[in-house]
Design a protein around this motif. Sequence first.
Motif, PDB file in Angstrom:
ATOM      1  N   ILE A  59       0.831  -1.201   0.000  1.00  0.00           N
ATOM      2  CA  ILE A  59       0.000   0.000   0.000  1.00  0.00           C
ATOM      3  C   ILE A  59       0.864   1.249   0.000  1.00  0.00           C
ATOM      4  CG2 ILE A  59      -1.687   1.317   1.321  1.00  0.00           C
ATOM      5  CD1 ILE A  59      -2.929  -1.076   0.002  1.00  0.00           C
ATOM      6  N   LEU A  60       1.907   1.274   0.830  1.00  0.00           N
ATOM      7  CA  LEU A  60       2.799   2.436   0.906  1.00  0.00           C
ATOM      8  C   LEU A  60       3.431   2.724  -0.459  1.00  0.00           C
ATOM      9  CD1 LEU A  60       5.391   3.114   3.739  1.00  0.00           C
ATOM     10  CD2 LEU A  60       5.889   3.664   1.371  1.00  0.00           C
ATOM     11  N   VAL A  61       3.992   1.692  -1.068  1.00  0.00           N
ATOM     12  CA  VAL A  61       4.658   1.862  -2.364  1.00  0.00           C
ATOM     13  C   VAL A  61       3.650   2.216  -3.456  1.00  0.00           C
ATOM     14  CG1 VAL A  61       5.965   0.665  -4.168  1.00  0.00           C
ATOM     15  CG2 VAL A  61       6.607   0.371  -1.778  1.00  0.00           C
ATOM     16  N   SER A  62       2.461   1.606  -3.398  1.00  0.00           N
ATOM     17  CA  SER A  62       1.459   1.860  -4.438  1.00  0.00           C
ATOM     18  C   SER A  62       0.992   3.318  -4.412  1.00  0.00           C
ATOM     19  CB  SER A  62       0.260   0.925  -4.264  1.00  0.00           C
ATOM     20  OG  SER A  62      -0.457   1.215  -3.080  1.00  0.00           O
ATOM     21  N   ILE A  63       0.829   3.870  -3.217  1.00  0.00           N
ATOM     22  CA  ILE A  63       0.409   5.276  -3.112  1.00  0.00           C
ATOM     23  C   ILE A  63       1.489   6.201  -3.653  1.00  0.00           C
ATOM     24  CG2 ILE A  63      -0.076   7.138  -1.464  1.00  0.00           C
ATOM     25  CD1 ILE A  63      -1.611   5.113   0.209  1.00  0.00           C
ATOM     26  N   THR A  64       2.738   5.933  -3.297  1.00  0.00           N
ATOM     27  CA  THR A  64       3.824   6.793  -3.783  1.00  0.00           C
ATOM     28  C   THR A  64       4.050   6.627  -5.283  1.00  0.00           C
ATOM     29  OG1 THR A  64       5.469   5.097  -3.192  1.00  0.00           O
ATOM     30  CG2 THR A  64       4.988   6.799  -1.557  1.00  0.00           C
ATOM     31  N   ASN A  65       3.697   5.457  -5.827  1.00  0.00           N
ATOM     32  CA  ASN A  65       3.838   5.252  -7.273  1.00  0.00           C
ATOM     33  C   ASN A  65       2.863   6.092  -8.082  1.00  0.00           C
ATOM     34  OD1 ASN A  65       5.996   3.501  -7.244  1.00  0.00           O
ATOM     35  ND2 ASN A  65       4.760   1.646  -7.317  1.00  0.00           N
ATOM     36  N   ILE A 113      -3.542  -1.907   9.382  1.00  0.00           N
ATOM     37  CA  ILE A 113      -2.279  -1.883   8.627  1.00  0.00           C
ATOM     38  C   ILE A 113      -2.434  -1.029   7.372  1.00  0.00           C
ATOM     39  CG2 ILE A 113      -0.618  -3.292   7.340  1.00  0.00           C
ATOM     40  CD1 ILE A 113      -1.240  -5.575   9.303  1.00  0.00           C
ATOM     41  N   VAL A 114      -3.578  -1.169   6.700  1.00  0.00           N
ATOM     42  CA  VAL A 114      -3.850  -0.351   5.511  1.00  0.00           C
ATOM     43  C   VAL A 114      -3.878   1.126   5.883  1.00  0.00           C
ATOM     44  CG1 VAL A 114      -5.606   0.221   3.787  1.00  0.00           C
ATOM     45  CG2 VAL A 114      -5.070  -2.168   4.266  1.00  0.00           C
ATOM     46  N   PHE A 115      -4.509   1.448   7.024  1.00  0.00           N
ATOM     47  CA  PHE A 115      -4.576   2.838   7.479  1.00  0.00           C
ATOM     48  C   PHE A 115      -3.175   3.412   7.697  1.00  0.00           C
ATOM     49  CE2 PHE A 115      -4.545   5.851  11.030  1.00  0.00           C
ATOM     50  CZ  PHE A 115      -5.414   6.824  10.554  1.00  0.00           C
ATOM     51  N   MET A 116      -2.336   2.678   8.413  1.00  0.00           N
ATOM     52  CA  MET A 116      -0.981   3.158   8.690  1.00  0.00           C
ATOM     53  C   MET A 116      -0.169   3.294   7.404  1.00  0.00           C
ATOM     54  SD  MET A 116       0.212   1.387  12.279  1.00  0.00           S
ATOM     55  CE  MET A 116       0.160  -0.283  11.634  1.00  0.00           C
ATOM     56  N   ALA A 117      -0.322   2.341   6.497  1.00  0.00           N
ATOM     57  CA  ALA A 117       0.415   2.401   5.243  1.00  0.00           C
ATOM     58  C   ALA A 117      -0.026   3.591   4.402  1.00  0.00           C
ATOM     59  CB  ALA A 117       0.219   1.099   4.463  1.00  0.00           C
ATOM     60  N   ILE A 144      13.615   6.210   2.220  1.00  0.00           N
ATOM     61  CA  ILE A 144      12.601   5.322   2.790  1.00  0.00           C
ATOM     62  C   ILE A 144      11.846   4.599   1.681  1.00  0.00           C
ATOM     63  CG2 ILE A 144      10.460   5.232   4.129  1.00  0.00           C
ATOM     64  CD1 ILE A 144      12.897   5.681   5.829  1.00  0.00           C
ATOM     65  N   LEU A 145      11.539   5.311   0.607  1.00  0.00           N
ATOM     66  CA  LEU A 145      10.813   4.701  -0.505  1.00  0.00           C
ATOM     67  C   LEU A 145      11.654   3.632  -1.193  1.00  0.00           C
ATOM     68  CD1 LEU A 145       9.074   7.819  -2.101  1.00  0.00           C
ATOM     69  CD2 LEU A 145       8.178   6.199  -0.422  1.00  0.00           C
ATOM     70  N   THR A 146      12.935   3.907  -1.343  1.00  0.00           N
ATOM     71  CA  THR A 146      13.830   2.916  -1.952  1.00  0.00           C
ATOM     72  C   THR A 146      13.902   1.654  -1.098  1.00  0.00           C
ATOM     73  OG1 THR A 146      15.161   4.685  -2.925  1.00  0.00           O
ATOM     74  CG2 THR A 146      16.172   2.504  -2.788  1.00  0.00           C
ATOM     75  N   LEU A 147      14.034   1.853   0.221  1.00  0.00           N
ATOM     76  CA  LEU A 147      14.051   0.710   1.141  1.00  0.00           C
ATOM     77  C   LEU A 147      12.726  -0.051   1.086  1.00  0.00           C
ATOM     78  CD1 LEU A 147      15.339  -0.922   3.453  1.00  0.00           C
ATOM     79  CD2 LEU A 147      14.395   0.773   5.051  1.00  0.00           C
ATOM     80  N   SER A 148      11.620   0.683   1.058  1.00  0.00           N
ATOM     81  CA  SER A 148      10.297   0.049   1.019  1.00  0.00           C
ATOM     82  C   SER A 148      10.122  -0.779  -0.246  1.00  0.00           C
ATOM     83  CB  SER A 148       9.205   1.118   1.104  1.00  0.00           C
ATOM     84  OG  SER A 148       9.284   1.835   2.314  1.00  0.00           O
ATOM     85  N   GLN A 149      10.578  -0.262  -1.369  1.00  0.00           N
ATOM     86  CA  GLN A 149      10.488  -0.991  -2.633  1.00  0.00           C
ATOM     87  C   GLN A 149      11.312  -2.276  -2.567  1.00  0.00           C
ATOM     88  OE1 GLN A 149       8.610  -0.128  -5.475  1.00  0.00           O
ATOM     89  NE2 GLN A 149       9.176  -2.219  -6.023  1.00  0.00           N
TER      90      GLN A 149
END
Length: 445
Positions: free
Chosen positions: A78-84, A166-170, A187-192
Amino acid sequence: MSTEAPVKKPAPEKRLGSLIPKVPFWAQILLGLVLGILLGWIARSGDVGWLLTTLDKIGAIFVQLLKLAVAPLVFFAILVSITNLRKVNNAARLATRTLLWFMITSLVAVAIGLAIGLLTNPGAGTGLTPKDGAKPEEAGSWLDFLTGIVPTDVITPFTELNVLQIVFMAAVAGIAALQLGEKAQPILTLSQSVLELLQKALWWVIRLAPLGTLGLIGYAIATYGWDLTAKYATFTADVYIGCALVMFGVYPLLLATVAKVNPLQFFRGAWPAIQLAFVSRSSVGTMPVTQKVTERLGVPKEYASFAVPFGATTKMDGCAAIYPALAAIFIAEIFGVHLGIGDYLLIAFVSVIGSAATAGLTGATVMLTLTLSTLGLPLEGVGLLLAIDPVLDMMRTATNVAGQVVCPLLVSGREGILDRDTYNSASASPVDVVSGAHEPEFAKA
């Protein structure tokens, strides 16, 4: 001058792997299904205790392995998808259209479920009584649903596998990362990287699906046999027919009229995800395959990486629309409660708004209790359906995942970003993992 004849080099030996014919993944799943039924029947008819225990352990370990990856996978996906979304033009428009199609298809699905239930009266003639029911250990309510979105701490949602929190936090982390811009790039690179690692590990679990099928189906047959299904024959048939109408009727019609693509080609490309969903009974566990087939059907990767994780946690036409509609009618008939038009409208409302409560995990008990509590129906009715739930959940989850692929296709087709050449060339190849590749791929047929 030498006249010796040149020495012929010995022919290279064939590797053992090349001598063994490769069994397609779908055939492995089918074989696991057949063997599971056979072994389950042997365990039940011969009262073979060790075989029953073995089947139980095999199925339980497979499901546990899937659940092990759920919490971190959902968070980072979810985190990566939002930033994408920052890489996609008209991101807000795409997100809104995606949510809109989620709601439209859910409304259609719940209408089909209600219509089938009203036509067939699945609770009539079953021989079941209110005494056969039992309250579930966990029940859902609107208050729990609303207050449960925000976690009390950052650890408990992961340890208790509360996917909604978990979805809320992400989502909060993803939006904050977008606001920070370049400062959040490490952080985004690490998350990916973490997301790719989790997906790789989950692919190894997915390869165990044939064994998981054997254990899950075998244990169900050994435990319940065929006698149990007689009482639930109409209800089971209703769920399967309702899901089939949505999957093979509604979705193809929308693809043909809205996205203007060949519906048969959709099933060719999406079948690996649908069959894995049927076996695993987990939308989240199937998510890596779902995203892969969505991309292979021509949906841009940046948009698919948002739509698929979002759908895997909120888009549940089988579990949150068809099933609760039929289950509410079934339970109302057993308990002698009359449902009116207002009740049916409430069921539709719950299906559209509360579908996130199903959380993409096996089973739909929370969603069902949410529906029953909204209608004022006895929660003891849930106990009537728990025994048959694994059989129903296979078809429900397959429908969920099919819808999670269809909606991004509809949006992409309408927005003109669908790669139609890629869509038309998608193969019906089984899931396979290419050894040594950077990421799992699909073997060519």
